[in-house]
Motif scaffolding. Structure first.
Motif, PDB file in Angstrom:
ATOM      1  N   ALA A 153      28.931  18.918  33.547  1.00 54.98           N
ATOM      2  CA  ALA A 153      29.274  20.337  33.384  1.00 54.98           C
ATOM      3  C   ALA A 153      29.679  20.987  34.711  1.00 54.98           C
ATOM      4  N   SER A 154      28.993  20.680  35.801  1.00 56.85           N
ATOM      5  CA  SER A 154      29.356  21.264  37.100  1.00 56.85           C
ATOM      6  C   SER A 154      30.747  20.817  37.523  1.00 56.85           C
ATOM      7  N   TRP A 155      30.997  19.511  37.445  1.00 53.10           N
ATOM      8  CA  TRP A 155      32.279  18.970  37.892  1.00 53.10           C
ATOM      9  C   TRP A 155      33.428  19.543  37.075  1.00 53.10           C
ATOM     10  N   VAL A 156      33.259  19.583  35.748  1.00 58.47           N
ATOM     11  CA  VAL A 156      34.307  20.122  34.876  1.00 58.47           C
ATOM     12  C   VAL A 156      34.565  21.586  35.212  1.00 58.47           C
ATOM     13  N   GLY A 157      33.501  22.368  35.379  1.00 58.05           N
ATOM     14  CA  GLY A 157      33.662  23.787  35.687  1.00 58.05           C
ATOM     15  C   GLY A 157      34.355  24.030  37.020  1.00 58.05           C
ATOM     16  N   PHE A 158      33.936  23.287  38.050  1.00 58.13           N
ATOM     17  CA  PHE A 158      34.551  23.470  39.365  1.00 58.13           C
ATOM     18  C   PHE A 158      36.013  23.038  39.371  1.00 58.13           C
ATOM     19  N   ARG A 159      36.329  21.921  38.717  1.00 60.69           N
ATOM     20  CA  ARG A 159      37.721  21.458  38.715  1.00 60.69           C
ATOM     21  C   ARG A 159      38.611  22.409  37.932  1.00 60.69           C
ATOM     22  N   LEU A 160      38.151  22.923  36.790  1.00 58.51           N
ATOM     23  CA  LEU A 160      38.962  23.892  36.047  1.00 58.51           C
ATOM     24  C   LEU A 160      39.153  25.168  36.863  1.00 58.51           C
ATOM     25  N   ALA A 161      38.117  25.580  37.567  1.00 56.05           N
ATOM     26  CA  ALA A 161      38.223  26.773  38.412  1.00 56.05           C
ATOM     27  C   ALA A 161      39.300  26.592  39.479  1.00 56.05           C
ATOM     28  N   GLU A 162      39.459  25.363  39.976  1.00 55.16           N
ATOM     29  CA  GLU A 162      40.505  25.077  40.975  1.00 55.16           C
ATOM     30  C   GLU A 162      41.898  25.059  40.363  1.00 55.16           C
ATOM     31  N   LEU A 163      42.004  24.482  39.189  1.00 52.46           N
ATOM     32  CA  LEU A 163      43.311  24.151  38.627  1.00 52.46           C
ATOM     33  C   LEU A 163      43.921  25.223  37.724  1.00 52.46           C
ATOM     34  N   LEU A 164      43.100  26.034  37.093  1.00 44.98           N
ATOM     35  CA  LEU A 164      43.638  27.055  36.192  1.00 44.98           C
ATOM     36  C   LEU A 164      44.214  28.220  36.997  1.00 44.98           C
ATOM     37  N   PRO A 165      45.214  28.906  36.447  1.00 42.32           N
ATOM     38  CA  PRO A 165      45.815  30.053  37.159  1.00 42.32           C
ATOM     39  C   PRO A 165      44.939  31.300  37.041  1.00 42.32           C
ATOM     40  N   LEU A 166      43.852  31.303  37.788  1.00 44.39           N
ATOM     41  CA  LEU A 166      42.896  32.402  37.763  1.00 44.39           C
ATOM     42  C   LEU A 166      43.096  33.306  38.973  1.00 44.39           C
ATOM     43  N   GLU A 167      42.592  34.511  38.874  1.00 37.98           N
ATOM     44  CA  GLU A 167      42.576  35.430  40.007  1.00 37.98           C
ATOM     45  C   GLU A 167      41.487  34.962  40.974  1.00 37.98           C
ATOM     46  N   ASN A 168      41.670  35.222  42.260  1.00 40.46           N
ATOM     47  CA  ASN A 168      40.662  34.809  43.236  1.00 40.46           C
ATOM     48  C   ASN A 168      39.302  35.435  42.980  1.00 40.46           C
ATOM     49  N   ILE A 169      39.256  36.657  42.484  1.00 44.58           N
ATOM     50  CA  ILE A 169      37.976  37.297  42.196  1.00 44.58           C
ATOM     51  C   ILE A 169      37.263  36.556  41.063  1.00 44.58           C
ATOM     52  N   GLU A 170      38.040  36.015  40.109  1.00 44.86           N
ATOM     53  CA  GLU A 170      37.451  35.204  39.027  1.00 44.86           C
ATOM     54  C   GLU A 170      36.931  33.889  39.594  1.00 44.86           C
ATOM     55  N   ARG A 171      37.700  33.276  40.479  1.00 43.09           N
ATOM     56  CA  ARG A 171      37.255  32.033  41.110  1.00 43.09           C
ATOM     57  C   ARG A 171      35.958  32.274  41.892  1.00 43.09           C
ATOM     58  N   GLN A 172      35.906  33.392  42.612  1.00 50.20           N
ATOM     59  CA  GLN A 172      34.702  33.707  43.378  1.00 50.20           C
ATOM     60  C   GLN A 172      33.507  33.868  42.444  1.00 50.20           C
ATOM     61  N   GLN A 173      33.712  34.514  41.308  1.00 45.86           N
ATOM     62  CA  GLN A 173      32.614  34.668  40.343  1.00 45.86           C
ATOM     63  C   GLN A 173      32.149  33.299  39.842  1.00 45.86           C
ATOM     64  N   LEU A 174      33.070  32.383  39.624  1.00 40.14           N
ATOM     65  CA  LEU A 174      32.705  31.031  39.181  1.00 40.14           C
ATOM     66  C   LEU A 174      31.949  30.282  40.278  1.00 40.14           C
ATOM     67  N   LEU A 175      32.301  30.533  41.544  1.00 42.21           N
ATOM     68  CA  LEU A 175      31.585  29.909  42.664  1.00 42.21           C
ATOM     69  C   LEU A 175      30.168  30.448  42.768  1.00 42.21           C
ATOM     70  N   ILE A 176      30.011  31.749  42.589  1.00 45.19           N
ATOM     71  CA  ILE A 176      28.701  32.393  42.700  1.00 45.19           C
ATOM     72  C   ILE A 176      27.763  31.937  41.590  1.00 45.19           C
ATOM     73  N   THR A 177      28.307  31.681  40.409  1.00 43.32           N
ATOM     74  CA  THR A 177      27.495  31.292  39.256  1.00 43.32           C
ATOM     75  C   THR A 177      26.779  29.977  39.554  1.00 43.32           C
ATOM     76  N   THR A 178      25.454  29.987  39.432  1.00 38.55           N
ATOM     77  CA  THR A 178      24.667  28.797  39.790  1.00 38.55           C
ATOM     78  C   THR A 178      24.272  27.946  38.591  1.00 38.55           C
ATOM     79  N   ASP A 179      24.575  28.400  37.395  1.00 34.37           N
ATOM     80  CA  ASP A 179      24.274  27.643  36.179  1.00 34.37           C
ATOM     81  C   ASP A 179      25.577  27.040  35.655  1.00 34.37           C
TER      82      ASP A 179
END
Length: 191
Positions: free
Chosen positions: A147-173
């Motif tokens: 789950a961590s690997w899938v979430g981090f890789r999608l966060a890198e690859l999807l066309p998201l806003e940087n603020i959304e990426r930051q929220q995904l980085l902050i999320t610890t679950d």
């Protein structure tokens, strides 16, 4: 820890390529190489990548240099890999303009399988990885059920806003991160 504020988010296990030309960052690369240490990458909240030190986000990722090379324009290029996440407790600017921070590392995430309700995210990542090629396409099959690997890789690859990426980085679950990604993906769906 030396901090490198960027207009992008680095995730644990993720790749980072940089073109180094400012003297403060050349010194930082030398220091990291000499001490076998890394530097912190934080999203810029205010300011720019060049010139006056920018205001960084409070949560960032340790970057470890894995390769050096000379770019066609003669500048230094580096490749780094994302490591542990950290929280910046305090920052100060060194005389040369390099931002340094006292950091506290965040705990490692538990190794959890991708729940069935988020299985489509793993499938989506597999398809994107095939098209992206490189390290993404060569990843071990077992990673696509982490789950961590899938979430981090999608966060890198999807066309998201940087603020959304930051929220995904902050999320610890990792499961909460998959839930957030599902919410973000809704805007890409067509009727």
């Amino acid at each position: 820890m030396p901090l490198f504020p960027l207009a992008s988010v680095l995730f644990p296990g993720g790749p980072l390529t940089l073109r180094i030309f400012e003297s403060r960052y050349l010194d930082m690369v030398r220091e990291c190489s000499r001490n076998d240490s890394g530097f912190g990458v934080c999203l810029i909240l205010d300011g720019g990548e060049v010139g006056t030190p920018a205001k960084p986000a409070a949560v960032g990722t340790l970057a470890r240099i894995v390769d050096f090379y000379t770019l066609p324009d003669g500048l230094l290029g580096i490749t780094a890999a994302g490591g542990a996440r950290f929280h910046v407790e305090r920052t100060r600017v060194r005389h040369d303009g390099l931002l340094r921070g006292d950091v506290e590392y965040l705990p490692s995430e538990p190794l959890l399988p991708v729940p069935a309700e988020y299985g489509l995210l793993a499938t989506l990542l597999e398809r994107i990885a095939e098209k992206a090629g490189g390290d993404y396409d060569r990843a071990p099959r077992a990673n696509f059920d982490n789950a961590s690997w899938v979430g981090f890789r999608l966060a890198e690859l999807l066309p998201l806003e940087n603020i959304e990426r930051q929220q995904l980085l902050i999320t610890t679950d990792p499961i909460a991160r998959l839930r957030l990604l599902t919410e973000y993906l809704q805007r890409f769906q067509h009727d």
